[in-house]
Design a protein around this motif. Structure first.
Motif, short mmCIF file in Angstrom:
data_model
loop_
_atom_site.label_atom_id
_atom_site.label_comp_id
_atom_site.label_asym_id
_atom_site.label_seq_id
_atom_site.Cartn_x
_atom_site.Cartn_y
_atom_site.Cartn_z
N THR A 16 0.84 -1.19 0.00
CA THR A 16 0.00 0.00 0.00
C THR A 16 0.88 1.25 0.00
N ARG A 17 0.62 2.14 -0.94
CA ARG A 17 1.43 3.36 -1.03
C ARG A 17 1.30 4.17 0.25
N ARG A 18 2.39 4.80 0.64
CA ARG A 18 2.43 5.60 1.85
C ARG A 18 2.57 7.08 1.52
N VAL A 19 2.23 7.91 2.47
CA VAL A 19 2.26 9.36 2.29
C VAL A 19 2.95 9.98 3.50
N GLY A 20 4.02 10.72 3.25
CA GLY A 20 4.64 11.50 4.32
C GLY A 20 3.89 12.82 4.46
N VAL A 21 3.72 13.28 5.69
CA VAL A 21 2.99 14.53 5.96
C VAL A 21 3.84 15.42 6.83
N GLU A 22 3.93 16.69 6.46
CA GLU A 22 4.64 17.69 7.25
C GLU A 22 3.71 18.86 7.47
N ILE A 23 3.70 19.42 8.67
CA ILE A 23 2.85 20.58 8.95
C ILE A 23 3.59 21.58 9.82
N GLU A 24 3.36 22.87 9.51
CA GLU A 24 3.96 23.99 10.25
C GLU A 24 2.84 24.74 10.97
N PHE A 25 3.15 25.24 12.16
CA PHE A 25 2.14 25.98 12.93
C PHE A 25 2.83 26.79 14.02
N ALA A 26 2.09 27.70 14.64
CA ALA A 26 2.59 28.50 15.75
C ALA A 26 1.76 28.17 16.99
N GLY A 27 2.19 28.70 18.13
CA GLY A 27 1.38 28.61 19.34
C GLY A 27 1.63 27.42 20.23
N LEU A 28 2.43 26.47 19.77
CA LEU A 28 2.70 25.27 20.56
C LEU A 28 4.16 24.88 20.35
N PRO A 29 5.01 25.01 21.36
CA PRO A 29 6.44 24.71 21.18
C PRO A 29 6.69 23.21 21.00
N LEU A 133 -4.54 9.66 11.09
CA LEU A 133 -3.56 10.71 11.35
C LEU A 133 -4.24 12.05 11.56
N ASP A 134 -5.43 12.24 10.98
CA ASP A 134 -6.12 13.53 11.10
C ASP A 134 -6.47 13.88 12.54
N ALA A 135 -6.48 12.90 13.44
CA ALA A 135 -6.71 13.20 14.85
C ALA A 135 -5.66 14.18 15.37
N LEU A 136 -4.47 14.14 14.78
CA LEU A 136 -3.39 15.03 15.19
C LEU A 136 -3.75 16.49 14.97
N PHE A 137 -4.35 16.81 13.82
CA PHE A 137 -4.64 18.20 13.50
C PHE A 137 -5.73 18.78 14.39
N LYS A 138 -6.73 17.96 14.69
CA LYS A 138 -7.78 18.38 15.61
C LYS A 138 -7.19 18.64 17.00
N ALA A 139 -6.30 17.76 17.44
CA ALA A 139 -5.69 17.92 18.76
C ALA A 139 -4.78 19.14 18.82
N LEU A 140 -4.03 19.39 17.75
CA LEU A 140 -3.17 20.57 17.71
C LEU A 140 -3.99 21.84 17.92
N TYR A 141 -5.10 21.95 17.18
CA TYR A 141 -5.92 23.16 17.28
C TYR A 141 -6.53 23.30 18.67
N HIS A 143 -5.33 22.41 21.38
CA HIS A 143 -4.29 22.74 22.36
C HIS A 143 -3.61 24.08 22.05
N GLY A 144 -4.18 24.87 21.18
CA GLY A 144 -3.69 26.23 20.97
C GLY A 144 -2.81 26.45 19.76
N ALA A 145 -2.60 25.43 18.94
CA ALA A 145 -1.78 25.63 17.73
C ALA A 145 -2.53 26.52 16.75
N LYS A 146 -1.79 27.36 16.06
CA LYS A 146 -2.37 28.32 15.12
C LYS A 146 -1.86 28.04 13.71
N GLY A 147 -2.79 27.99 12.79
CA GLY A 147 -2.45 27.69 11.41
C GLY A 147 -2.31 28.93 10.54
#
Length: 339
Positions: A16-29, A133-141, A143-147
């Motif tokens: 099964t093909r895989r996908v690497g994901v990278e995301i940048e954000f502010a507000g959470l060190p 993996l999308d659970a990560l983006f909901k959790a980031l937001y 917890h104060g992460a800003k996109g």
């Protein structure tokens, strides 16, 4: 939302093909972000340096979380150096230099925390598991992460690294042609943030390059494809960066851009266009993956790809006056059409 299947769901290795994901954000060190990743996906936190962490041993592999600037992290090349002479004084002198370098880089990171984004580099995830993996983006937001849309100063992006289905030049060329034809649609669908439009990190391909690649007689070998890409795109800052793929396919290709330390050779496309829309309900890697799948669907449709490439070349090689007249006719036709 579920991830849509690409036309070729298996990789050239038969998995099964895989996908690497990278995301940048502010507000959470980085340190707090690493704990968040740990809580979601398990594993163990490893401290690489004060502003770079790893979460190892998750079901998909290792997450890397760091401040997104090389100057906040120790220089690996310097750390690998050895004392010039085999003497106690030279060893102490070398260690003092390393300690000073590490403290300086830590201080830089302390100062710029909050000014430069935190970045998460996820391990490759099977495309049909991106929803998890999308659970990560909901959790980031939460917890104060800003996109991207949180400030005009935030030109943050989400990058996808879809594993290629095949390694032959013909297939890579089909994917590139499809992307060139779909790029404008992708920009409209994503609604690229104005700050990211101004910044150079995801620039569109030059029109002369698109015309060259979309010409029906264009059929280079691998070295020819790489040479043309370098000629028209002497930068990593393209919406679809092919340098990692080219570096993987031709590790001995004689050009410095393929040997840049920021180019990580891998059998993937490096799709840099999407915003980091953390505040948008339902947004995540699946949304952007499904948009990318539209590119692959066009690439798999030989007749439609050929028709659209031919139409693109004809349209963009006509004079501006002719193109303007065509648009005027379309406007008049639309105005006369009863609503």
């Amino acid at each position: 939302m579920l991830p849509q299947s690409p036309p070729t769901p298996q990789s050239y290795q038969g998995r099964t093909r895989r996908v690497g994901v990278e995301i940048e954000f502010a507000g959470l060190p980085p340190q707090e972000t690493a704990k968040l990743v740990l809580n979601l996906f398990g594993g163990e936190i490893s401290v690489v340096s004060p502003h770079r962490f790893k979460v190892e041993g998750t079901r998909w592999g290792t997450f890397v979380i760091e401040l997104d600037t090389q100057y906040a992290h120790p220089d690996a090349k310097l750390l690998e150096e050895v004392p010039r002479m085999d003497s106690e004084w030279e060893r102490q002198r070398h260690q003092m230099r390393v300690d000073f370098h590490n403290r300086t880089r830590q201080l830089i990171g302390d100062v710029v925390t909050g000014l430069v984004p935190t970045e998460i580099v996820c391990p490759p995830v099977p495309w049909d598991e991106l929803g998890e993996l999308d659970a990560l983006f909901k959790a980031l937001y939460s917890h104060g992460a800003k996109g991207t849309d949180a400030s005009l100063l935030y030109g943050f992006g989400l990058h996808l690294n879809p594993e290629v289905a095949r390694l032959d030049v013909a297939d890579i060329l089909r994917q590139l042609r499809a992307y060139l034809l779909m790029a404008e649609w992708l920009r409209q669908e994503i609604d690229i943030d104005i700050t990211r439009e101004v910044l150079p990190h995801a620039n569109p391909f030059p029109k002369p390059y698109a015309l060259k690649v979309l010409a029906l007689g264009y059929a280079p070998d691998l070295d020819g494809l790489i040479a043309d890409y370098i000629e028209f795109n002497p930068t990593r800052n393209r919406e679809l960066d092919l340098y990692p793929l080219f570096a993987y396919l031709r590790p001995d290709y004689p050009h410095e851009l393929l040997h840049n330390k920021l180019v990580k050779a891998r059998p993937t496309f490096h799709y840099r266009l999407p915003n980091a829309q953390l505040s948008q309900f339902g947004w995540g890697a699946v949304v952007e993956w499904n948009r990318w799948v539209e590119v692959e669907r066009l690439a798999a449709d030989h007749d439609e790809l050929t028709r659209r490439a031919e139409a693109y070349v004809i349209y963009h090689t006509r004079s501006r006056l002719t193109r303007w007249a065509g648009k005027l006719r379309d406007w008049i036709r639309e105005a006369r059409t009863p609503s």
